[in-house]
Motif scaffolding. Sequence first.
Motif, PDB file in Angstrom:
ATOM      1  N   ASP A 118      27.693 -11.485   0.327  1.00  0.00           N
ATOM      2  CA  ASP A 118      27.203 -11.269  -1.048  1.00  0.00           C
ATOM      3  C   ASP A 118      26.782 -12.565  -1.757  1.00  0.00           C
ATOM      4  O   ASP A 118      26.252 -12.518  -2.860  1.00  0.00           O
ATOM      5  CB  ASP A 118      28.202 -10.455  -1.883  1.00  0.00           C
ATOM      6  CG  ASP A 118      29.561 -11.113  -1.940  1.00  0.00           C
ATOM      7  OD1 ASP A 118      29.667 -12.294  -1.543  1.00  0.00           O
ATOM      8  OD2 ASP A 118      30.528 -10.458  -2.376  1.00  0.00           O
ATOM      9  N   LYS A 119      26.994 -13.716  -1.133  1.00  0.00           N
ATOM     10  CA  LYS A 119      26.517 -14.976  -1.739  1.00  0.00           C
ATOM     11  C   LYS A 119      25.049 -15.238  -1.378  1.00  0.00           C
ATOM     12  O   LYS A 119      24.391 -16.082  -1.966  1.00  0.00           O
ATOM     13  CB  LYS A 119      27.363 -16.162  -1.268  1.00  0.00           C
ATOM     14  CG  LYS A 119      28.819 -16.061  -1.680  1.00  0.00           C
ATOM     15  CD  LYS A 119      29.591 -17.289  -1.239  1.00  0.00           C
ATOM     16  CE  LYS A 119      31.060 -17.128  -1.523  1.00  0.00           C
ATOM     17  NZ  LYS A 119      31.743 -16.259  -0.526  1.00  0.00           N
TER      18      LYS A 119
ATOM     19  N   SER B  97      29.873 -20.906   1.455  1.00  0.00           N
ATOM     20  CA  SER B  97      30.653 -21.158   0.246  1.00  0.00           C
ATOM     21  C   SER B  97      29.723 -21.558  -0.900  1.00  0.00           C
ATOM     22  O   SER B  97      28.553 -21.881  -0.676  1.00  0.00           O
ATOM     23  CB  SER B  97      31.669 -22.284   0.499  1.00  0.00           C
ATOM     24  OG  SER B  97      30.980 -23.455   0.879  1.00  0.00           O
ATOM     25  N   VAL B  98      30.282 -21.524  -2.118  1.00  0.00           N
ATOM     26  CA  VAL B  98      29.516 -21.992  -3.278  1.00  0.00           C
ATOM     27  C   VAL B  98      30.192 -23.265  -3.776  1.00  0.00           C
ATOM     28  O   VAL B  98      31.394 -23.273  -4.047  1.00  0.00           O
ATOM     29  CB  VAL B  98      29.492 -20.920  -4.399  1.00  0.00           C
ATOM     30  CG1 VAL B  98      28.728 -21.439  -5.613  1.00  0.00           C
ATOM     31  CG2 VAL B  98      28.869 -19.628  -3.888  1.00  0.00           C
TER      32      VAL B  98
ATOM     33  N   LYS C  15      17.890 -12.353   2.736  1.00  0.00           N
ATOM     34  CA  LYS C  15      18.294 -11.179   3.536  1.00  0.00           C
ATOM     35  C   LYS C  15      17.073 -10.388   3.991  1.00  0.00           C
ATOM     36  O   LYS C  15      17.022  -9.875   5.106  1.00  0.00           O
ATOM     37  CB  LYS C  15      19.210 -10.273   2.714  1.00  0.00           C
ATOM     38  CG  LYS C  15      20.602 -10.843   2.523  1.00  0.00           C
ATOM     39  CD  LYS C  15      21.477  -9.892   1.745  1.00  0.00           C
ATOM     40  CE  LYS C  15      22.858 -10.495   1.540  1.00  0.00           C
ATOM     41  NZ  LYS C  15      23.733  -9.667   0.744  1.00  0.00           N
ATOM     42  N   MET C  16      16.091 -10.298   3.099  1.00  0.00           N
ATOM     43  CA  MET C  16      14.888  -9.536   3.409  1.00  0.00           C
ATOM     44  C   MET C  16      14.205 -10.106   4.667  1.00  0.00           C
ATOM     45  O   MET C  16      13.751  -9.374   5.527  1.00  0.00           O
ATOM     46  CB  MET C  16      13.918  -9.643   2.222  1.00  0.00           C
ATOM     47  CG  MET C  16      13.243  -8.340   1.845  1.00  0.00           C
ATOM     48  SD  MET C  16      11.998  -8.647   0.593  1.00  0.00           S
ATOM     49  CE  MET C  16      12.962  -9.023  -0.846  1.00  0.00           C
TER      50      MET C  16
ATOM     51  N   ILE D  23      21.490 -24.384  -0.392  1.00  0.00           N
ATOM     52  CA  ILE D  23      20.477 -23.645  -1.155  1.00  0.00           C
ATOM     53  C   ILE D  23      20.733 -23.919  -2.636  1.00  0.00           C
ATOM     54  O   ILE D  23      21.788 -23.537  -3.162  1.00  0.00           O
ATOM     55  CB  ILE D  23      20.588 -22.112  -0.928  1.00  0.00           C
ATOM     56  CG1 ILE D  23      20.724 -21.760   0.557  1.00  0.00           C
ATOM     57  CG2 ILE D  23      19.443 -21.373  -1.616  1.00  0.00           C
ATOM     58  CD1 ILE D  23      19.485 -21.843   1.372  1.00  0.00           C
ATOM     59  N   PRO D  24      19.798 -24.597  -3.327  1.00  0.00           N
ATOM     60  CA  PRO D  24      20.026 -24.916  -4.735  1.00  0.00           C
ATOM     61  C   PRO D  24      20.232 -23.663  -5.583  1.00  0.00           C
ATOM     62  O   PRO D  24      19.657 -22.612  -5.292  1.00  0.00           O
ATOM     63  CB  PRO D  24      18.743 -25.644  -5.150  1.00  0.00           C
ATOM     64  CG  PRO D  24      18.123 -26.106  -3.886  1.00  0.00           C
ATOM     65  CD  PRO D  24      18.519 -25.119  -2.831  1.00  0.00           C
ATOM     66  N   ASN D  25      21.046 -23.835  -6.604  1.00  0.00           N
ATOM     67  CA  ASN D  25      21.352 -22.737  -7.516  1.00  0.00           C
ATOM     68  C   ASN D  25      20.165 -22.491  -8.431  1.00  0.00           C
ATOM     69  O   ASN D  25      19.911 -23.268  -9.339  1.00  0.00           O
ATOM     70  CB  ASN D  25      22.591 -23.142  -8.336  1.00  0.00           C
ATOM     71  CG  ASN D  25      22.925 -22.095  -9.371  1.00  0.00           C
ATOM     72  OD1 ASN D  25      22.532 -20.938  -9.240  1.00  0.00           O
ATOM     73  ND2 ASN D  25      23.644 -22.520 -10.399  1.00  0.00           N
ATOM     74  N   LYS D  26      19.441 -21.438  -8.178  1.00  0.00           N
ATOM     75  CA  LYS D  26      18.246 -21.162  -8.983  1.00  0.00           C
ATOM     76  C   LYS D  26      17.957 -19.675  -8.860  1.00  0.00           C
ATOM     77  O   LYS D  26      17.927 -19.130  -7.753  1.00  0.00           O
ATOM     78  CB  LYS D  26      17.098 -22.015  -8.425  1.00  0.00           C
ATOM     79  CG  LYS D  26      15.737 -21.651  -8.892  1.00  0.00           C
ATOM     80  CD  LYS D  26      15.357 -22.455 -10.109  1.00  0.00           C
ATOM     81  CE  LYS D  26      14.091 -21.898 -10.718  1.00  0.00           C
ATOM     82  NZ  LYS D  26      14.074 -21.634 -12.082  1.00  0.00           N
TER      83      LYS D  26
END
Length: 280
Positions: free
Chosen positions: A83-84, A62-63, A90-91, A167-170
């Motif tokens: 997609d979040k 979630s965000v 993912k790589m 995971i910080p928003n950056k």
Amino acid sequence: MVDGFRPADLQEALEFRARHPSIPIAGGTDLMVQKARGFGLKPDFNKPLLFIGHLRKLRQISVRDGNIHIGAGVLLSELIINDKISEALKMAVRQMASPPSRNLATIGGNICNASPAGDTLPYLYAVDAKLILKSVSSERIIHIGKFITDPKQNTLEHDELLTEIIIPNKIFNVSYYKKVGQRKGMSLTKASFQGLADIKNSNVLDIRIAFGSVAPIIVRSREIEASIIGKPVSEINAAVPEILKKYATLIRPIDDARSSAAYRKRVSLRLLEDFLSKLS
Ligand SMILES: Cc1cc2nc3c(=O)[nH]c(=O)nc-3n(C[C@H](O)[C@H](O)[C@H](O)COP(=O)(O)OP(=O)(O)OC[C@H]3O[C@@H](n4cnc5c(N)ncnc54)[C@H](O)[C@@H]3O)c2cc1C
């Protein structure tokens, strides 16, 4: 003796953890290998297993407040299709194990296993991921670098579970990940490298550099990153030999069955050089 408990929900799991010494098991892809005793023999677990892979509260992405919260029980295969999740993570995940293993293995297991070769770790260190550790009576949030202390060692308390990764928003507009192994698929990591950068008008606004498999824990230096941040890319290009020299002192790999220390060091520095060349 192998004994186990399958809780109905997270609360029941934490209550069990508070009352009994136990080993949490999510996908079991690390544990079952580590504790295997050979064909026909039961694995060597010295405490009851606490099954957590099915707990729905641990399976959510979630965000919140702009940050991405990943449940510790989220499967590697789920990360790839969500997609979040950033392309950078993912790589790394796409190159882990095989599709069947990725349908069992969890991100929480990769973190708690605390291997310097854990393939989600360079990314999580680079983005300053934080971990939520819960017990029945408490919750603490710590930086991943404070959680993993040595190979296979972490600061999880006997009554805690890792529940979420934050995971910080950056946003980074340059993203680079390479895993070096014996072959393309199903490959154990000899060395891995995560580079992230935010470049604007040919200036480095932010940069993150993390190496896996080349020291007891993931190598990241805020000091060296700070010496790069704020500079024009042209200046960084000129300073590449000096930057490589600084990282060379931090990269201390070992010789083992997967690779030699000398190869690991050389290839890691080549990956760094390649990443720095991509900044422009
Ligand atoms: C064939 C094969 C290939 C592999 N390839 C790779 C690879 O390419 N890259 C890579 O990094 N790894 C690889 N692995 C290792 C493994 O698949 C990963 O580390 C995986 O993410 C572990 O997740 P899991 O859920 O299976 O962990 P588990 O085996 O269930 O647990 C691992 C450890 O974490 C603890 N734990 C798990 N979840 C929690 C929690 N929520 N709270 C507290 N403690 C917890 C367990 O007690 C245990 O100590 C491979 C393994 C196999 C068998």
